[in-house]
Motif scaffolding. Structure first.
Motif, PDB file in Angstrom:
ATOM      1  N   PHE A 108       0.834  -1.201   0.000  1.00 39.65           N
ATOM      2  CA  PHE A 108       0.000   0.000   0.000  1.00 39.65           C
ATOM      3  C   PHE A 108       0.869   1.251   0.000  1.00 39.65           C
ATOM      4  O   PHE A 108       1.879   1.315   0.712  1.00 39.65           O
ATOM      5  N   ASP A 109       0.462   2.241  -0.775  1.00 44.39           N
ATOM      6  CA  ASP A 109       1.217   3.483  -0.853  1.00 44.39           C
ATOM      7  C   ASP A 109       0.262   4.668  -0.937  1.00 44.39           C
ATOM      8  O   ASP A 109      -0.818   4.556  -1.533  1.00 44.39           O
ATOM      9  N   ASP A 110       0.668   5.786  -0.350  1.00 45.70           N
ATOM     10  CA  ASP A 110      -0.155   6.992  -0.419  1.00 45.70           C
ATOM     11  C   ASP A 110      -0.114   7.597  -1.822  1.00 45.70           C
ATOM     12  O   ASP A 110       0.877   7.436  -2.545  1.00 45.70           O
ATOM     13  N   GLY A 111      -1.169   8.288  -2.174  1.00 43.34           N
ATOM     14  CA  GLY A 111      -1.198   8.978  -3.468  1.00 43.34           C
ATOM     15  C   GLY A 111      -1.625   8.092  -4.614  1.00 43.34           C
ATOM     16  O   GLY A 111      -2.407   7.163  -4.454  1.00 43.34           O
ATOM     17  N   LYS A 112      -1.064   8.381  -5.786  1.00 42.32           N
ATOM     18  CA  LYS A 112      -1.428   7.658  -7.003  1.00 42.32           C
ATOM     19  C   LYS A 112      -0.371   6.621  -7.370  1.00 42.32           C
ATOM     20  O   LYS A 112       0.779   6.716  -6.950  1.00 42.32           O
ATOM     21  N   LYS A 113      -0.795   5.662  -8.169  1.00 39.91           N
ATOM     22  CA  LYS A 113       0.142   4.632  -8.615  1.00 39.91           C
ATOM     23  C   LYS A 113       1.221   5.228  -9.512  1.00 39.91           C
ATOM     24  O   LYS A 113       0.937   6.061 -10.378  1.00 39.91           O
ATOM     25  N   ILE A 114       2.451   4.795  -9.303  1.00 38.93           N
ATOM     26  CA  ILE A 114       3.575   5.215 -10.134  1.00 38.93           C
ATOM     27  C   ILE A 114       3.701   4.223 -11.283  1.00 38.93           C
ATOM     28  O   ILE A 114       3.825   3.013 -11.043  1.00 38.93           O
ATOM     29  N   PRO A 115       3.638   4.697 -12.539  1.00 39.86           N
ATOM     30  CA  PRO A 115       3.643   3.785 -13.693  1.00 39.86           C
ATOM     31  C   PRO A 115       4.781   2.777 -13.685  1.00 39.86           C
ATOM     32  O   PRO A 115       4.568   1.590 -13.972  1.00 39.86           O
ATOM     33  N   GLU A 116       6.014   3.229 -13.372  1.00 42.10           N
ATOM     34  CA  GLU A 116       7.156   2.302 -13.374  1.00 42.10           C
ATOM     35  C   GLU A 116       6.979   1.199 -12.340  1.00 42.10           C
ATOM     36  O   GLU A 116       7.315   0.040 -12.585  1.00 42.10           O
ATOM     37  N   VAL A 117       6.465   1.589 -11.168  1.00 40.49           N
ATOM     38  CA  VAL A 117       6.266   0.609 -10.095  1.00 40.49           C
ATOM     39  C   VAL A 117       5.151  -0.364 -10.471  1.00 40.49           C
ATOM     40  O   VAL A 117       5.268  -1.574 -10.273  1.00 40.49           O
ATOM     41  N   LYS A 118       4.067   0.157 -11.008  1.00 31.22           N
ATOM     42  CA  LYS A 118       2.949  -0.691 -11.442  1.00 31.22           C
ATOM     43  C   LYS A 118       3.420  -1.725 -12.448  1.00 31.22           C
ATOM     44  O   LYS A 118       3.094  -2.916 -12.347  1.00 31.22           O
ATOM     45  N   GLN A 119       4.192  -1.287 -13.416  1.00 31.64           N
ATOM     46  CA  GLN A 119       4.703  -2.192 -14.448  1.00 31.64           C
ATOM     47  C   GLN A 119       5.632  -3.237 -13.847  1.00 31.64           C
ATOM     48  O   GLN A 119       5.599  -4.416 -14.218  1.00 31.64           O
ATOM     49  N   LEU A 120       6.439  -2.806 -12.895  1.00 26.95           N
ATOM     50  CA  LEU A 120       7.397  -3.696 -12.260  1.00 26.95           C
ATOM     51  C   LEU A 120       6.701  -4.791 -11.449  1.00 26.95           C
ATOM     52  O   LEU A 120       7.041  -5.974 -11.547  1.00 26.95           O
ATOM     53  N   LEU A 121       5.700  -4.395 -10.685  1.00 26.73           N
ATOM     54  CA  LEU A 121       5.037  -5.341  -9.793  1.00 26.73           C
ATOM     55  C   LEU A 121       4.098  -6.292 -10.524  1.00 26.73           C
ATOM     56  O   LEU A 121       3.728  -7.339  -9.990  1.00 26.73           O
ATOM     57  N   GLU A 122       3.703  -5.938 -11.728  1.00 28.25           N
ATOM     58  CA  GLU A 122       2.849  -6.832 -12.520  1.00 28.25           C
ATOM     59  C   GLU A 122       3.571  -8.107 -12.930  1.00 28.25           C
ATOM     60  O   GLU A 122       2.944  -9.072 -13.371  1.00 28.25           O
TER      61      GLU A 122
END
Length: 228
Positions: A108-122
């Motif tokens: 869980f993270d505050d704010g909005k999803k970071i595209p690089e992180v989203k792509q990485l965790l997928e």
């Protein structure tokens, strides 16, 4: 700033040197954790692949590689049923933990999803990456899943609030991993309070991270570990 951080690390290394390799630790389980998990230097299969990913998110909050590798070993040793992380940062820590055990990981993270992180965790289907108001996300989480596994209080400024929200729900096998307990004077003071807190059990201080156990059957002790 870099020289200041280096000087601080050298001073801490010298101060902690007498605590290396589990010297003076009489508990068999604590000695094992220090000697064969924290100080383990085996080149695990996942290290090389994870290292290749690091440059892509190096601009986002993360630990040094040595600490991320330790997270991998801790999860491999503890074998939790689930992992919850507050303060996703670069996503590297979630990836290292996921690579150690294919259990459900909620980060869980505050704010909005970071595209690089989203792509990485997928890359890992067992990682759930959610953003928004972390206390609300935690409340929803605690309604459905027991806090019996590992909790990583990571790259978040709300470490105090998160701890107080979660600690009433801990179980015997719960383990908290706390990021950068010496990051500021305020956090250092708070960390010292956590060590003395009657709600916590055995604690480990590795400077980069703090480890907190909650097994009340064990004598409350604090371990300082030279991990530089």
């Amino acid at each position: 700033m870099v020289l200041g951080n280096l000087s601080r690390r050298i001073w801490n290394w010298l101060w902690r040197f007498k605590h290396r390799r589990g010297y003076g630790v009489h508990s068999p389980s604590d000695f094992y954790l220090i000697s064969f998990v924290i100080y383990e230097d085996h080149p695990f299969y996942a290290y090389s692949k994870l290292k290749e990913i690091r440059p892509y998110v190096d601009h986002l909050p993360h630990y040094r590689e040595k600490v991320d590798r330790l997270l991998f070993r801790l999860i491999n040793y503890l074998q939790p049923n689930s992992i919850i992380e507050i303060g996703t940062g670069s996503g590297l820590e979630a990836l290292y933990m996921s690579s150690a055990k294919q259990c459900d990981i909620y980060t869980f993270d505050d704010g909005k999803k970071i595209p690089e992180v989203k792509q990485l965790l997928e890359i890992h289907s067992n990682i759930v990456y959610r953003t928004g108001e972390t206390e609300k996300l935690l409340y929803e989480f605690l309604q459905h899943i027991p806090l019996s596994g590992v909790v990583h209080i990571g790259h978040t400024p709300f470490y105090k609030e998160i701890f107080e929200t979660l600690v009433p729900h801990v179980m015997t096998k719960t383990c908290f991993i706390i990021a950068s307990p010496y990051a500021s004077k305020q956090k250092k003071r708070w960390w010292k309070e956590i060590i003395k807190d009657t709600r916590t059990g055995v604690t480990f201080d590795l400077y980069d991270i703090g480890i907190v156990f909650f097994d009340k059957k064990r004598v409350k002790e604090h371990r300082i570990v030279d991990f530089f």
